[in-house]
Each structure stands twice: as C-alpha cells, then as structure tokens.
Design an enzyme around this catalytic site. Structure first.
Site, PDB file in Angstrom:
ATOM      1  N   MET A  13     -27.901  36.148  -4.989  1.00 18.27           N
ATOM      2  CA  MET A  13     -28.509  36.897  -6.084  1.00 18.27           C
ATOM      3  C   MET A  13     -27.561  37.976  -6.611  1.00 18.27           C
ATOM      4  O   MET A  13     -26.628  38.389  -5.914  1.00 18.27           O
ATOM      5  CB  MET A  13     -29.811  37.548  -5.622  1.00 18.27           C
ATOM      6  CG  MET A  13     -30.916  36.574  -5.269  1.00 18.27           C
ATOM      7  SD  MET A  13     -32.439  37.407  -4.748  1.00 18.27           S
ATOM      8  CE  MET A  13     -33.049  38.047  -6.317  1.00 18.27           C
ATOM      9  N   HIS A  14     -27.831  38.425  -7.838  1.00 18.64           N
ATOM     10  CA  HIS A  14     -27.238  39.630  -8.450  1.00 18.64           C
ATOM     11  C   HIS A  14     -25.793  39.471  -8.913  1.00 18.64           C
ATOM     12  O   HIS A  14     -25.369  40.167  -9.833  1.00 18.64           O
ATOM     13  CB  HIS A  14     -27.295  40.832  -7.497  1.00 18.64           C
ATOM     14  CG  HIS A  14     -28.575  41.017  -6.756  1.00 18.64           C
ATOM     15  ND1 HIS A  14     -29.808  41.089  -7.384  1.00 18.64           N
ATOM     16  CD2 HIS A  14     -28.833  41.164  -5.428  1.00 18.64           C
ATOM     17  CE1 HIS A  14     -30.752  41.278  -6.472  1.00 18.64           C
ATOM     18  NE2 HIS A  14     -30.187  41.319  -5.282  1.00 18.64           N
ATOM     19  N   ASP A  27     -31.391  32.652  -3.640  1.00 22.66           N
ATOM     20  CA  ASP A  27     -31.288  32.219  -2.241  1.00 22.66           C
ATOM     21  C   ASP A  27     -32.520  32.596  -1.422  1.00 22.66           C
ATOM     22  O   ASP A  27     -33.000  31.801  -0.603  1.00 22.66           O
ATOM     23  CB  ASP A  27     -30.002  32.736  -1.584  1.00 22.66           C
ATOM     24  CG  ASP A  27     -29.801  34.234  -1.710  1.00 22.66           C
ATOM     25  OD1 ASP A  27     -30.688  34.938  -2.245  1.00 22.66           O
ATOM     26  OD2 ASP A  27     -28.743  34.720  -1.264  1.00 22.66           O
TER      27      ASP A  27
END
Length: 506
Positions: free
Chosen positions: A81-82, A241
């Site tokens: 992520m991110h 995830d």
C-alpha cells in the site's frame, strides 16, 4: 482443470501462487528485487524491477506446473500500500517509486493538517490521519522538492496498479488501495474532491476506481508472448496487501479478526458499517469485499523485534526454535521484565516516530530466557493495543485468526491467546496476500458465486489455542503497566532524539 493466479507485489519481492479452483495450491514462486536508500529515512524501488520479476515468476510458474496457459481462467493482484509510481505522458516512470516505509514527508504531513484545519477535518474527508507512509504527502514532497518531475506527472499509480497496467494497458485502481492514498473518501468510495482542492492536487492524475472484483483489463498480445499467458485472460482489479491477506485468511464476516505477526504486526477486523476513529489511532480502509470496510492497527516491529534480538543480542548463535523454547521455561510476566517493542518508532496506537525500544525492570535474576519471553510478551501487548482500539469502535470480537511467522511458535501462540484473552484459531492455508488475490480472481470471473462460498469451501480452522484463565488476569495487570511506561517516557523519547541528533551532527 481450471486454475487461478495470484500475484503479490511486495516490498522485498514478488510472490506468485497458482491454485486450482478447489483451492489446492499447485505452485508458488518468489523473486526478490532490491530496495534503495538514497538518504536516511528514504526508501525507493525501481518499478521496472517489479515488472521484470513479474514476468519471470509467471513464466516459471506456467512452465514448471506443466499446464496450458488457457487453463488459467483469471488472475489478480495484491500489492504494498501507499507506495507511489509517477508516470509521464508516455506512461514512462519519471523517477524511482517512493515506498510506504519512506519517512521523508514529515513536513508535508504537517502541511496537510494546516491546510485542512487539523486532524478532525482530515478524518471527515478521508477517515485516516496523515502519516509519512501515505501517498498524498509523497505527492506534495515531489511538488516541493522535484518540481521538474512533478510537472511531468500524467498519473500516480500504486505498485499493483502499475503492474496491472503493464499486463493490460489499462489504467485503474480499486477501492482498497485507493483508501491508503489519503486522498480517497473511504466512506463514499470516491476521490475526495474537497481535499484535493485544498491541497492543490489535480484529481486528473489519479486513476479511475473499480471494485476489487471488477475486470480491469485483459492480457495483451505482447505480454502473452513475454509471459506465456493466454491473450485475453481476464485480469481482476485485486486489492491492497492487507485486504488480500484478510480475504486469504477468511476475514469476510464482521467479528472476525486477523492478527498477523510478520516483520510488522497487523490487527485487522472486517466491518459492515464504517466508523472512523476520531483520534486517528487506527485506520479505516475499504475491504476487497464490495461495500465492506476493515479497521486496522499496525505495529512497526513485531517479528522485526524478534529478528533484532536473534541477530543483535544473540549474534545469530541461537535459532528461533531454541529461543522460543527458552521463553517457554519462564513464567508469564518474565519475573517483572517488560519490553516496549518500539525499535523504529510506533504507528498504532501512538503514531510516534520518536518512541524507542525499552527493557523495563531488569534485575540480577534475569537471564537470556527472560529477555526472550519478555520480548514475545511485549509484541503481544502491542497487538493488544490495536485490538482494544477496534473494540472501542463497537466491533464485537467473535473470532481471532493468527497468521504469519509468529503464529508458528507454540509458545508465542499461547502468550498471544493469554494476552488478548481470546481463543486463537490457526488455519489450513497460510499463503498470505497472493492467495487472497487468487480468490479475488475466482470471484471476479465467476468461478465462485461469492467470497463466502470461496472461503467456506477452502479456508478451514486446523487448530484452536485457548487462553489460560489465570494468565489472562495476570497479563491484564502487566498490560496496564506496559501502557503506562510509554506515556511516562514519551517526552524523554523526544529529548533522546535531540541528543542523538546533536551528537551525530558534531
């Protein structure tokens, strides 16, 4: 025979898993790629490395499984992520991707709070606090520090969305990964136009948003030649995830909780009704299940703390099995030794980059065994922090499922059950987000009528660890002291950082 392919674009490497539609694992492949640290606190990767690794694992898994490409009915993706991939008008990567673990954006997080009027307003917009790892502050950092690169941006994509683009030629994201950008209205499931305006970010650089089970494209002719996949194979949108890990652990009903002890520690609970923590202590994100959410707490150093102890304190002279055996020789509470697992700061519940690890209460009677058990207990206390915050939001805990490396240790399993005061269920499948991505692919192409059907047929509880009643009460008292120690040291952590920085700068 029909098969499903799941891909997980992780931080250390990619994992591919091929399963039959009955859930039998046919093959798994992993391939690592490097992480670069140009400056202290930075973390970057080259998206091209992800793509080359993706092609390699797909080719290997098809070749070694001796199946026809046409038998793979669909594939889907999970990803870290991110992390931010910046693309230009030609869809070329502008600069290395800035990862979720990169902490260069502290000033940009403060800028976000200033522009929106504080935490409460940010929670109203996106249901989450501004943290260095999220996507929005990375975009602001690029605008401030690399304006020439910022001006080139056509799209900002997340890792698995970039790989999906390379597979299909189509540009999309989906709800669960968009939720981690800090630019997405988690409750309304759309980009937050109000926040984008206040931050001065052009919403056109953000991709269209799908549901996780939507078809996001199909394998192109050129990719088919490079990977041996069949042209036109449907590629399902997939998920972040943690969302995929939750699917792969059967966390698709309210009241089910996943506790994951990997390098970091994650406590995740599915929720049918979105309720954001007004203090920003836990995250609220969109689940891979349509019209569903999850609450999540993250501790930075779970298994990483154990790795530190093994490598740095014991010089790799004692393996993990022996260490946990030593921990089992000590009574609960480690005879008054308490470990705070903040080796790299902490995310949930403190969001404190200055926090550091502490062994509290060392006396002459403590030996190696106590230090090991105290560490396992301290990590478990840290996980309890997240579980208690989830309970505060009104979630009724009905079942806790443990996954990850820590869940393989009998001693740690019992400590975790005793500290949480909950039965801990262990599962027959522990393949993580890649497995969840494969199940998402199955739902997306209609092989499974629903997530419930897939999970009920494939994921089973293989063992239940029950807490020991007398230990629950004992650990509750220790937990209260564990909490108090942090707050007693909070200001001292700040002083320590200043002292350390001053020493390093001389």
């Amino acid at each position: 025979m029909s098969y499903l392919l799941g891909l997980d674009i992780g931080t250390s490497g990619i994992k591919a898993i091929l399963i039959s539609v009955e859930g039998r694992i046919v093959s798994t492949k992993t391939k690592s790629y490097p992480l670069t640290i140009p400056n202290s606190g930075w973390a970057e990767q080259f998206p091209e490395h992800w793509w080359e690794a993706t092609k390699d694992v797909i080719k290997e898994i098809i070749s070694e499984s001796s199946i026809e490409a046409g038998q793979i009915k669909g594939l889907s993706l999970s990803g870290q992520m991110h992390s931010s991939v910046f693309l230009d008008d030609e869809m070329n990567v502008i600069r290395p991707a800035i990862l979720w673990s990169d902490t260069r954006t502290s000033e940009e997080c403060e800028e976000i709070y200033e522009k929106v009027g504080g935490l409460s307003h940010l929670i109203d917009y996106v249901s989450n606090p501004a943290l260095e790892g999220f996507t929005a502050p990375k975009i602001l950092w690029l605008r401030k520090n690399e304006p020439e690169n910022y001006e080139k941006i056509k799209y900002v994509l997340l890792p698995k969305d970039y790989i999906r683009y390379k597979l299909t030629g189509e540009v999309f994201t989906e709800n669960s990964d968009a939720a981690g950008t800090l630019l997405f209205d988690v409750i309304e499931k759309k980009w937050s136009s109000s926040l984008l305006t206040q931050l001065g970010i052009d919403g056109d650089i953000l991709p269209p948003v799908l549901n996780s089970v939507d078809i996001a494209g199909r394998i192109t002719e050129s990719v088919a030649k490079e990977t041996n996949l069949k042209i036109g194979t449907p590629v399902i949108a997939g998920g972040a995830d943690n969302a995929c890990g939750a699917v792969g652990s059967g966390i698709i009903k309210e009241g089910r909780v996943m506790v994951s002890i990997g390098s970091s520690g994650v406590v995740l609970a599915q929720a049918n009704t979105p309720v954001a923590d007004r203090k920003g202590r836990i995250h609220l994100f969109n689940h891979a299940l349509t019209d569903s959410w999850y609450m999540m707490g993250v501790m930075l150093s779970a298994g990483m703390s154990f790795k530190w102890l093994k490598e740095k304190l014991y010089g790799n002279k004692i393996d993990y099995d022996k260490l946990t055996q030593l921990a089992g020789e000590v009574e609960p509470g480690s005879e008054g030794l308490i470990f705070l697992p903040y080796l790299y700061g902490e995310r949930t519940p403190h969001a404190d980059a200055n926090a550091r690890g502490v062994y509290f209460g060392i006396s002459g009677k403590h030996d190696q065994r106590h230090f090991v058990r105290s560490l396992l207990e301290g990590v478990s206390f840290g996980l309890k922090d997240s579980l208690e915050l989830i309970k505060e939001q009104g979630v009724k805990i009905k079942e806790v499922r443990a996954i990850g490396g820590g869940a393989k240790s009998k001693v740690w399993q019992q400590i975790l059950a005793d500290v949480l005061g909950e039965e801990i269920n262990l599962l027959n499948v522990e393949e993580g987000p890649a497995f969840g991505a494969a199940l998402i692919a199955g739902v997306g192409i209609g092989e499974y009528a629903s997530f419930e059907e897939a999970v009920n047929e494939i994921i089973k509880v293989r063992e239940t660890i029950s807490p020991i009643p007398k230990n629950i009460e004992y650990y509750n008292s220790y937990y209260q002291l564990f909490r108090q120690i942090y707050f007693s040291l909070k200001d001292d952590f700040k002083k320590l950082k200043k002292l350390t920085r001053g020493w390093l700068e001389t």
